[in-house]
Design an enzyme around this catalytic site. Structure first.
Site, mmCIF file in Angstrom:
data_model
loop_
_atom_site.group_PDB
_atom_site.id
_atom_site.type_symbol
_atom_site.label_atom_id
_atom_site.label_comp_id
_atom_site.label_asym_id
_atom_site.label_seq_id
_atom_site.Cartn_x
_atom_site.Cartn_y
_atom_site.Cartn_z
ATOM 1 C CD GLN A 86 31.381 -41.332 -35.828
ATOM 2 O OE1 GLN A 86 32.136 -41.611 -34.907
ATOM 3 N NE2 GLN A 86 31.574 -41.779 -37.054
ATOM 4 N N GLY A 88 25.130 -39.748 -38.583
ATOM 5 C CA GLY A 88 25.241 -39.847 -40.028
ATOM 6 C C GLY A 88 25.797 -38.592 -40.663
ATOM 7 N N GLY A 90 28.214 -36.680 -39.336
ATOM 8 C CA GLY A 90 29.623 -36.473 -39.020
ATOM 9 C C GLY A 90 29.855 -36.657 -37.529
ATOM 10 C CB SER A 91 32.556 -36.636 -35.408
ATOM 11 O OG SER A 91 32.639 -37.883 -36.077
ATOM 12 C CB VAL A 92 29.453 -33.414 -31.971
ATOM 13 C CG1 VAL A 92 29.425 -32.147 -31.113
ATOM 14 C CG2 VAL A 92 28.315 -33.389 -32.983
ATOM 15 C CG ASP A 203 15.331 -35.134 -37.395
ATOM 16 O OD1 ASP A 203 14.573 -36.103 -37.155
ATOM 17 O OD2 ASP A 203 16.562 -35.260 -37.500
#
Length: 391
Positions: A86, A88, A90-92, A203
């Protein structure tokens, strides 16, 4: 409203009750109107964002990734049963396609901006086909529900292997670290030179480097990426983007130069030094205060030809560690013009490291005042023509 209040003061008991009811009714009406206006605007914004994404997807429908509904996403993830991580964004979740292919499904937060990162990622990754870049299998844009489906990489991120914790104490040998560094460098070089348009990632960090079953690295997470022509020497940005500790100086302040592909080179250098040190580049928990900022400490050690005691286990490790360190230090030069391109970085990593010169001190200009910053006298290309042997 003032008349209602005056009437309330002058009226008898029954009239006061009536006026109280009118006042309460008035405020209730105002509240309802404001709420409806907020809901309308929120729904309008969602509709506008959805239309923008639909238009984008219509333009990019020929670029191969499959589109799935949110119902499909639930089936693929077995109703979000196996969570991988998880952030910023969302979630995987781990998932499986009908053909038994394992995938990683990133569910974006409903409140995640106006869809810009979703568009960035789909638009960017649809253009990329490289062994060192994670493959986008599909996506979901079902109203405000958005998801990205990637190939599943069982060894997760590089972060857990180079920054061990008491719970996770994984480690990689120096030869494997060298292979991983080379793969990442080739992936970034492809983004900068191998695509029709140059892709700036913005990034690059250990968390965004995923490892397959053979520990081959793949660059992931293109939510902050920007596209530009290869002829464009600088790009405009309205705000800094990236992760602290890996952001190039010019991304934060234009006093240090223009933002360009060299900003990714800086991030790669910081990643490389993190791989060498086996720790965060800034670590306040170390006993020796001179080692708190690892890049500066390791530069001093090499510059003074002192031993760098960093997890050396067998013959040949020292040579690899020194090469990776020098390449990393070239990449984090304070000014973009003094950093190598990723093409040169790949060449440096492919060599034995015997002919690499020490770069100018990238920390000499860091201090409370930057008005007396002195530029190095030689550029990287000039320095590479002088190759004294390093002990």
């Amino acid at each position: 409203m003032i008349l209602l209040i005056l009437f309330f003061l002058l009226a008898d008991g029954s009239q006061k009750k009536l006026v109280t009811g009118l006042i309460l009714g008035f405020f209730l009406l105002v509240f309802v109107v404001i709420t409806l206006y907020y809901v309308y605007n929120s729904n309008k914004l969602d509709r506008e964002n959805t239309r923008k994404i639909e238009k984008f997807l219509e333009d990019y429908k020929a670029l191969n990734p499959s589109r799935y509904s949110y119902v499909d996403i639930k089936k693929i993830t077995n109703h979000f049963k196996d969570k991988l991580g998880q952030g910023g964004y969302g979630s995987v979740y781990k998932g499986k396609l009908s053909n038994e292919v394992l995938v990683a499904v990133k569910i974006l937060n409903d409140s995640k901006g106006n869809g810009e990162e979703f568009i960035n990622e789909v638009g960017t990754m649809s253009r990329i086909h490289h062994v060192n870049v994670v493959r986008l299998v599909g996506f979901c844009a079902d109203g405000v529900k958005r998801a990205l489906i990637y190939e599943f990489l069982p060894n997760e991120s590089l972060e857990k292997f180079i920054f061990p914790t008491p719970i996770k104490n994984h480690s990689l040998g120096w030869e494997k670290l060298q292979d991983i560094a080379m793969g990442i460098a080739k992936g970034i070089e492809y983004l900068h030179q191998g695509c029709e348009q140059r892709i700036l990632h913005f990034d690059i960090k250990p968390h965004n480097i995923l490892l397959d079953q053979n520990f081959n690295p793949k660059i992931s997470d293109f939510g902050l990426a920007k596209l530009c022509s290869k002829e464009q020497s600088a790009i405009s940005m309205t705000a800094a983007r990236g992760t602290m500790g890996y952001i190039a100086p010019e991304v934060i302040s234009r006093n240090f130069g223009n933002v360009s592909y060299k900003s990714d080179v800086y991030s790669f250098g910081m990643l490389l030094l993190g791989m060498v040190g086996g720790r965060k580049n800034i670590d306040v928990t170390v006993e020796n205060t001179s080692q708190v900022y690892f890049p500066e400490w390791v530069y001093t050690q090499l510059d003074q030809r002192e031993e760098v005691h960093i997890r050396i286990e067998k013959e040949g490790d020292t040579k690899i560690a020194k090469k990776l360190t020098i390449v990393g230090l070239w990449c984090i030069q304070w000014y973009p013009i003094d950093r190598p391109s990723m093409k040169v970085v790949v060449q440096m990593l492919e060599g034995t490291g015997d002919n690499l010169t020490m770069p100018p001190n990238p920390f000499a200009s860091i201090g409370p005042t930057k008005t007396n910053i002195k530029r190095p006298k030689k550029s990287l290309q000039q320095e590479l023509t002088v190759v004294p042997e390093l002990d």
